[in-house]
Design an enzyme around this catalytic site. Structure first.
Site, mmCIF file in Angstrom:
data_model
loop_
_atom_site.group_PDB
_atom_site.id
_atom_site.type_symbol
_atom_site.label_atom_id
_atom_site.label_comp_id
_atom_site.label_asym_id
_atom_site.label_seq_id
_atom_site.Cartn_x
_atom_site.Cartn_y
_atom_site.Cartn_z
ATOM 1 N N TRP A 1 -4.822 -7.962 19.082
ATOM 2 C CA TRP A 1 -3.736 -8.506 18.269
ATOM 3 C C TRP A 1 -2.403 -7.902 18.701
ATOM 4 O O TRP A 1 -2.338 -6.744 19.112
ATOM 5 C CB TRP A 1 -3.939 -8.167 16.798
ATOM 6 C CG TRP A 1 -5.172 -8.764 16.194
ATOM 7 C CD1 TRP A 1 -5.999 -9.694 16.768
ATOM 8 C CD2 TRP A 1 -5.729 -8.461 14.914
ATOM 9 N NE1 TRP A 1 -7.028 -9.990 15.905
ATOM 10 C CE2 TRP A 1 -6.880 -9.245 14.759
ATOM 11 C CE3 TRP A 1 -5.369 -7.610 13.882
ATOM 12 C CZ2 TRP A 1 -7.673 -9.200 13.623
ATOM 13 C CZ3 TRP A 1 -6.139 -7.557 12.734
ATOM 14 C CH2 TRP A 1 -7.286 -8.349 12.606
ATOM 15 N N THR B 1 -2.551 10.641 9.484
ATOM 16 C CA THR B 1 -2.244 9.545 10.394
ATOM 17 C C THR B 1 -3.463 8.614 10.484
ATOM 18 O O THR B 1 -4.429 8.785 9.741
ATOM 19 C CB THR B 1 -1.858 10.145 11.764
ATOM 20 O OG1 THR B 1 -1.322 9.113 12.569
ATOM 21 C CG2 THR B 1 -3.054 10.786 12.462
ATOM 22 N N LEU C 1 -6.875 7.178 10.851
ATOM 23 C CA LEU C 1 -8.152 7.889 10.918
ATOM 24 C C LEU C 1 -9.236 7.018 11.533
ATOM 25 O O LEU C 1 -9.156 5.790 11.483
ATOM 26 C CB LEU C 1 -8.593 8.278 9.503
ATOM 27 C CG LEU C 1 -7.659 9.223 8.771
ATOM 28 C CD1 LEU C 1 -7.986 9.258 7.283
ATOM 29 C CD2 LEU C 1 -7.747 10.617 9.381
ATOM 30 N N TYR D 1 0.851 -1.202 0.000
ATOM 31 C CA TYR D 1 0.000 0.000 0.000
ATOM 32 C C TYR D 1 0.885 1.250 0.000
ATOM 33 O O TYR D 1 0.634 2.209 -0.739
ATOM 34 C CB TYR D 1 -0.874 -0.052 1.257
ATOM 35 C CG TYR D 1 -1.744 1.145 1.492
ATOM 36 C CD1 TYR D 1 -2.943 1.301 0.806
ATOM 37 C CD2 TYR D 1 -1.395 2.114 2.436
ATOM 38 C CE1 TYR D 1 -3.757 2.389 1.040
ATOM 39 C CE2 TYR D 1 -2.197 3.207 2.682
ATOM 40 C CZ TYR D 1 -3.374 3.347 1.989
ATOM 41 O OH TYR D 1 -4.187 4.428 2.223
HETATM 42 O O1 GFB Z 1 -4.936 -0.127 12.794
HETATM 43 P P1 GFB Z 1 -4.124 -1.293 12.389
HETATM 44 O O2 GFB Z 1 -4.838 -2.438 11.768
HETATM 45 O O3 GFB Z 1 -3.012 -0.870 11.354
HETATM 46 O O4 GFB Z 1 -3.338 -1.859 13.672
HETATM 47 P P2 GFB Z 1 -1.575 -0.148 11.348
HETATM 48 C C1 GFB Z 1 -2.692 -1.027 14.592
HETATM 49 C C2 GFB Z 1 -2.163 -1.830 15.760
HETATM 50 O O5 GFB Z 1 -3.258 -2.331 16.533
HETATM 51 C C3 GFB Z 1 -1.310 -3.054 15.403
HETATM 52 C C4 GFB Z 1 -3.057 -3.691 16.826
HETATM 53 O O6 GFB Z 1 -0.233 -3.131 16.316
HETATM 54 C C5 GFB Z 1 -2.283 -4.205 15.633
HETATM 55 O O7 GFB Z 1 -1.626 -5.430 15.909
HETATM 56 N N1 GFB Z 1 -4.345 -4.361 17.090
HETATM 57 C C6 GFB Z 1 -4.730 -4.894 18.275
HETATM 58 C C7 GFB Z 1 -5.343 -4.559 16.204
HETATM 59 N N2 GFB Z 1 -5.931 -5.473 18.163
HETATM 60 C C8 GFB Z 1 -6.354 -5.265 16.887
HETATM 61 C C9 GFB Z 1 -7.542 -5.616 16.181
HETATM 62 O O8 GFB Z 1 -8.465 -6.256 16.708
HETATM 63 N N3 GFB Z 1 -7.622 -5.212 14.879
HETATM 64 C C10 GFB Z 1 -6.615 -4.512 14.268
HETATM 65 N N4 GFB Z 1 -6.786 -4.119 12.999
HETATM 66 N N5 GFB Z 1 -5.465 -4.192 14.906
HETATM 67 C C11 GFB Z 1 -2.346 0.315 8.923
HETATM 68 C C12 GFB Z 1 -1.749 0.025 7.570
HETATM 69 O O9 GFB Z 1 -1.348 -0.017 9.795
HETATM 70 O O10 GFB Z 1 -2.671 1.663 9.138
HETATM 71 C C13 GFB Z 1 -2.360 0.774 6.487
HETATM 72 O O11 GFB Z 1 -1.733 -1.365 7.370
HETATM 73 C C14 GFB Z 1 -2.602 2.228 6.834
HETATM 74 O O12 GFB Z 1 -1.557 0.679 5.351
HETATM 75 C C15 GFB Z 1 -3.318 2.355 8.144
HETATM 76 O O13 GFB Z 1 -1.392 2.932 6.905
HETATM 77 C C16 GFB Z 1 -3.560 3.776 8.570
HETATM 78 O O14 GFB Z 1 -1.631 1.187 12.014
HETATM 79 O O15 GFB Z 1 -0.513 -1.059 11.851
#
Ligand code: GFB
Length: 318
Positions: free
Chosen positions: A205, A168, A170, A140
């Site tokens: 996670w 950042t 959102l 991405y």
């Molecule tokens: O928001 P998130 O999926 O993406 O995860 P990123 C942020 C952090 O939250 C990671 C933790 O350390 C995850 O392991 N986490 C804990 C969880 N529990 C959960 C859960 O139940 N669901 C999810 N989704 N995370 C994304 C990028 O990165 O951020 C994209 O992959 C984009 O490209 C976006 O930049 C803004 O912040 O790590």
């Protein structure tokens, strides 16, 4: 050239998404009535001919690229080809198409994952392309870097007024609450909501130690409008390369986010960590000096934003 009149035609690509819908709300609230939108069924943004035809027929004055294939850490990691290819196609069609019809200004939206994983914090725009990307979302990120560079190249070669905003993480009304594809904040709201009163633990996670910065989507929409209205001389004085971060200037650990979400939901479940899931980048706080210098500031703090997002979730069951 900047937006100076409420009758100018503005095409918001991706108006049904979290970001695009907030931008349309902000434009309407500010009295703009010539807002162009197309659903996916009406216009496939991956179809170059269709995008060209649409732009040549409708002739928007301004284009906002809020359309993208987006998702949380697991979706990014699981569908690398989709995230790379779809984003390249969508943004290339829109950016090049807008250039061909000579729009006054284009705003390209990306994400702060374009910066190297280990770049100094807070992340400054100057850190772009100075090191390795975070592996979970490099696909991405590479697409978005290509978009930033295409805007910069069109400006350098042809003087196009194309600017890139990198928000950042959102969140807000209209977010994706699907546990497999969502970002962390909506995922936690849903997990705590469903666990509330059950006595069951909530599983997060990773380790809970990574830090993230969260921006309420209506604040981003206000930033987009602010930039759209800023005259060229001021804009490129603040951002000579046409790249600008959007953030709140402070972050918190995922564990602390979980406490804030639990308080919003009114849940007191035990928290467990599934460390077989990735942490992603350890931290990605952004420097917001460029945008602050232009006079924009966020208004919604995390507590208020969480409450508004939870209220929306309750009112809009999946
Ligand atoms: O928001 P998130 O999926 O993406 O995860 P990123 C942020 C952090 O939250 C990671 C933790 O350390 C995850 O392991 N986490 C804990 C969880 N529990 C959960 C859960 O139940 N669901 C999810 N989704 N995370 C994304 C990028 O990165 O951020 C994209 O992959 C984009 O490209 C976006 O930049 C803004 O912040 O790590």
């Amino acid at each position: 050239m900047h937006l100076s009149d409420s009758t100018e035609r503005i095409f918001v690509a991706g108006h049904r998404g979290l970001v695009g819908s907030a931008i349309v709300r902000a434009l309407k609230d500010a009295g703009h009535r010539s807002i162009l939108t197309r659903t996916r069924a009406e216009l496939d943004l991956q179809d170059q001919q269709a995008v060209r035809h649409f732009l040549e027929t409708e002739r928007p004055d301004h284009v906002i690229v809020a359309a993208a294939k987006v998702g949380g850490i697991l979706a990014n990691d699981s569908y690398p080809a989709d995230f790379l290819y779809q984003n390249l196609e969508i943004q290339q069609n829109l950016i090049q198409g807008a250039f061909r019809i000579g729009v006054k200004r284009l705003i390209f939206l990306g994400s702060t994952c374009i910066y190297p994983k280990m770049a100094p914090q807070p992340l400054r725009e100057e850190s772009l392309l100075t090191g390795q990307l975070e592996p979970t979302n490099q696909w991405y990120a590479i697409a978005k870097i290509a978009g930033v560079k295409l805007c910069e190249a069109l400006r350098k070669q042809h003087g196009a007024d194309f600017v890139s905003l990198m928000p950042t993480n959102l969140y807000g009304p209209g977010d994706n609450f699907d546990l497999n594809s969502s970002h962390v904040l909506p995922a936690l709201l849903r997990k705590f909501h469903e666990a509330k009163g059950t006595g069951e633990p909530v599983t997060l996670w990773g380790t809970g130690t990574p830090k993230r910065e969260f921006l309420y989507v209506d604040d981003l929409a206000a930033a987009v409008l602010h930039v759209l209205k800023t005259p060229e001389s001021l804009l490129y004085d603040a951002a000579p390369d046409g790249l600008m971060n959007v953030g709140v200037g402070h972050d918190l650990t995922i564990a602390d986010l979980a406490s804030a979400v639990a308080a919003t939901v009114g849940a007191d479940n035990e928290i467990r960590y599934d460390t077989s899931k990735p942490d992603g980048t350890p931290r990605k706080l952004v420097a917001v000096d460029r945008l602050f210098a232009l006079g924009w500031k966020p208004e919604v703090d995390l507590k208020q934003g969480l409450k508004r997002t939870y209220d929306w979730y309750l009112a809009n069951p999946a």
